[in-house]
Design a protein around this motif. Structure first.
Motif, PDB file in Angstrom:
ATOM      1  N   MET A   1     -62.994  34.943 -23.469  1.00 48.45           N
ATOM      2  CA  MET A   1     -63.734  36.159 -23.110  1.00 48.45           C
ATOM      3  C   MET A   1     -65.229  35.839 -22.986  1.00 48.45           C
ATOM      4  O   MET A   1     -65.709  34.877 -23.565  1.00 48.45           O
TER       5      MET A   1
ATOM      6  N   CYS B   1     -66.946  41.007 -26.249  1.00 44.51           N
ATOM      7  CA  CYS B   1     -65.576  41.004 -26.757  1.00 44.51           C
ATOM      8  C   CYS B   1     -65.516  41.747 -28.085  1.00 44.51           C
ATOM      9  O   CYS B   1     -66.121  41.330 -29.065  1.00 44.51           O
TER      10      CYS B   1
ATOM     11  N   ALA C   1     -62.870  43.894 -23.844  1.00 38.78           N
ATOM     12  CA  ALA C   1     -63.354  42.545 -23.544  1.00 38.78           C
ATOM     13  C   ALA C   1     -63.292  42.267 -22.047  1.00 38.78           C
ATOM     14  O   ALA C   1     -62.492  42.862 -21.320  1.00 38.78           O
TER      15      ALA C   1
ATOM     16  N   SER D   1     -63.386  38.807 -19.239  1.00 37.15           N
ATOM     17  CA  SER D   1     -63.237  37.364 -19.095  1.00 37.15           C
ATOM     18  C   SER D   1     -63.438  37.013 -17.620  1.00 37.15           C
ATOM     19  O   SER D   1     -63.390  37.895 -16.758  1.00 37.15           O
TER      20      SER D   1
ATOM     21  N   CYS E   1     -56.993  36.045 -29.617  1.00 36.53           N
ATOM     22  CA  CYS E   1     -56.780  35.846 -28.179  1.00 36.53           C
ATOM     23  C   CYS E   1     -55.910  34.627 -27.904  1.00 36.53           C
ATOM     24  O   CYS E   1     -55.553  34.372 -26.762  1.00 36.53           O
TER      25      CYS E   1
END
Lengths: 343, 299
Positions: A183, A188, B168, B170, A244
């Motif tokens: 992330m 996050c 989140a 990414s 994660c």
């Protein structure tokens, strides 16, 4: 009273190594780091783990030791302080400045404003927790606070790093080795969603006090605040349950839905990063042992020296990669976003 | 308190998105955020579509705010950002400091992804043109109340009051990954999941929701039971995050509650993760401590 040695002059390309303790700092200095980064005890930095980080006395000792060897010391104060710990954060900035650290690594704009106002001579580095993934965001921190360096989140491709470096006057530091965040750092909240503690606020991710291991007929299991993160077959290596990196069910498939437990190793693109004008390679791992720091620093020092000598044609030799894999989470490595096999 | 409708965080079909915005024209909401936050590849609505949507909502008396991407990497994304800010007739929502840097004195909303945790950062943003602040989802209400007391003059405070929590971002697209597709050839598979793709633990606990490069909670954060506390803390705006079904019922329930009017209340969520509200009291966001306690309290 002994005279303090002058602040070291950095080489054109720096190897920046982690030090979670005085022995780790000594190990990094001894094995070839150009700079080390440290944090102070308490919830002021993103590796706020029990038994880790520096008291003020240790920091002074470490700083003197590093400077005597020509190594710079950066201090990370990279949480986002709230009203409750604002005074502590400012005091930590002030004391770090008085101590004579070579740079402060900050993420919070408010704290940067404090540092820039009260310690205009002090170098500011934008932490990876500042989530700056483009030159215009970096320009914001340069214009407002005069930052001299930015650490890039581990989400950019090598080409994007090259383009970014070409567009900014700020020095760029990138991650070269260590555990991998999939992330965007600073963006996050997965950890706080599950445990109530986050990198941004408490400086922790998937904290140990929320972890529970269980031996069951189905295998060993890891839980984070009750949520099943992974289950391991007999004989399968079990890793720390960073949330994660667990195996989850999406549709009918069970897999590492977000990220495999693997480490970043950027050596394959090191010549490109150097040619692009990146100024420093950062090693993750302030939570790691002095022995780990010594080994990784030594291996990366060798890689960097060889690469700088050989130029663009340099490729990491197999023995080096194998040695680094042996130290890596999951014992495997990835180029992560630099290469983007998933792109 | 005002009600806002957050940006559609998912990839909806063009017709569904246009219908949704048409339905908001007569709904009791005050502010509507339009535009894309998550993925620059999504272009189900054209620039002309967005302009028409914004004009229609404005004509219906809504404050329209153009939102912007949270993760900006490519030069083309920065160019789009600049164009969006210039084209916005009203304020825009900044979700990255690149957007703040591009404000040039324009008024903006400091979005939930800017990481504002203290008064100094809030003051800085207000000086640069922020007139509203959307708090980070993990910020406890007690902290928010402290910041509300010393807030810069005229600055409004908005909280994420209803919806799957944006947790989140990414560079990687998790929806494409789950479909075994590379990001560059994603086939817009996220379009098949108008409320995100639920990720379960191996015990079938609904845990997270995959939405392209964004990861959300599987549970819907629901702060409806806590409106009096939010009001006391100094919250001005409640953000309701769009979902594919029952959204107008959600709007009505919040509208009834803010006006202390009796009504049917909130429908049970059709999403498998249920409700959560742990962040409000500084606990794990996925917890349901506060509302569960309220629900089980003796009469």
């Amino acid at each position: 009273m002994t005279r303090e040695p002058p602040a070291p002059t950095p080489p054109p390309f720096e190897l920046v190594c982690p030090a979670g303790s005085l022995p780790a700092l000594r190990a990094a200095v001894e094995h070839g780091a150009d700079a080390v980064y440290i944090g102070f005890r308490g919830a002021t930095n993103a590796r706020n783990f029990p038994g880790l980080n520096f008291s003020w006395e240790e920091a002074a000792t470490g700083l003197a030791h590093a400077h005597a060897q020509g190594v710079r010391v950066f201090a990370a104060l990279n949480v986002y302080p709230g009203p409750d710990n604002w005074a502590l954060a400012c005091e930590t900035v002030d004391r770090a400045a008085a101590l004579g650290v070579d740079a402060l690594i900050l993420a919070d704009p408010g704290l940067m404003a404090h540092a820039a106002q009260h310690h205009p001579e002090l170098r500011l580095h934008l932490s990876v927790q500042g989530s700056a993934t483009n030159w215009r965001a970096i320009e914001f921190y340069r214009r407002e606070f005069g930052i001299r360096r930015a650490v890039l989140p581990r989400v950019l491709s090598c080409t994007q790093v090259e383009r970014l470096v070409a567009r900014t006057a700020v020095e760029i530091e990138v991650f070269g080795f260590g555990s991998l965040c999939v992330m965007v750092e600073g963006r996050c909240a997965l950890s706080s969603h599950v445990t109530g503690h986050s990198p941004n606020v408490q400086g922790v991710c998937s904290p140990a006090q929320a972890v529970r291991w269980e031996e069951t007929p189905a295998g060993r299991q890891s839980r984070l605040n009750g949520v099943l993160i992974d289950r391991y077959a007999p004989g399968e290596a079990a890793g720390y349950p960073t949330l994660c990196k667990g195996r989850f069910e999406v549709g009918s498939a069970v897999f590492h839905a977000l990220e495999e437990p693997t480490s970043l190793n950027a050596l394959d693109v090191l010549p490109r990063l150097i040619a692009a004008g990146v100024r420093a390679l950062k090693v993750e791992g302030r939570q790691r042992s002095p022995a780990y720091v010594a080994q990784v620093t030594q291996l990366l020092r060798r890689a960097l020296d060889d690469c700088l000598a050989d130029g663009p044609a340099w490729r990491p030799p197999q023995d080096l990669t194998t040695a680094l894999d042996g130290l890596a989470e999951g014992r495997t490595h990835t180029l992560g976003a630099y290469h983007r096999p998933w792109q | 308190m005002k009600l806002s409708v957050g940006p559609i965080l998912y990839l909806w079909e063009r017709a569904a998105a246009l219908d949704f915005y048409a339905s908001l024209c007569t709904a009791p909401v005050d502010i509507v955020y339009v535009g894309e936050v998550v993925c620059s590849k999504r272009r189900m609505l054209t620039r002309e579509d967005w302009t028409a949507v914004a004009q229609r909502l404005a004509a219906a008396g809504k404050e329209v705010v153009t939102t912007t991407l949270a993760l900006l990497e490519a030069e083309s994304e920065l160019a789009t950002l600049g164009r969006q800010i210039n084209a916005a007739s009203g304020p825009f929502e900044a979700n990255d400091y690149a957007a703040v840097e591009s404000a040039n004195g324009r008024e903006f909303v400091a979005g939930p992804h800017l990481n504002v945790y203290n008064a100094a950062t809030l003051a800085l943003l207000a000086r640069l043109g922020a007139r509203r602040w959307v708090a980070p989802v993990e910020l406890p209400l007690a902290t928010l109340a402290t910041l509300a007391v010393t807030r810069p003059a005229g600055l409004e405070i908005e909280v994420f009051a209803y919806g799957r929590l944006p947790l989140a971002f990414s560079a990687r697209c998790f929806t494409a990954r789950a479909a075994n597709r590379p990001k560059d050839d994603c086939g817009f598979v996220c379009g098949a999941h108008p409320d995100g793709l639920t990720l379960h633990s191996r015990e079938r606990q609904p845990f997270l929701a995959l939405n392209g490069i964004q990861t959300q909670s599987a549970a819907v954060q629901n702060l409806l039971p806590h409106l009096p506390r939010l009001r006391t803390a100094g919250v001005d705006v409640l953000r309701l995050s769009p979902q594919s079904r029952d959204f107008l019922d959600v709007v009505r329930a919040f509208d009834d509650a803010r006006q202390a009017r009796n009504g049917p209340g909130l429908p049970d969520t059709f999403l498998s993760g249920g409700y959560c509200d742990g962040y409000l009291d500084g606990r794990a966001g996925m917890e349901r401590a506060a509302s569960a306690a309220a629900a089980t309290a003796p009469p």
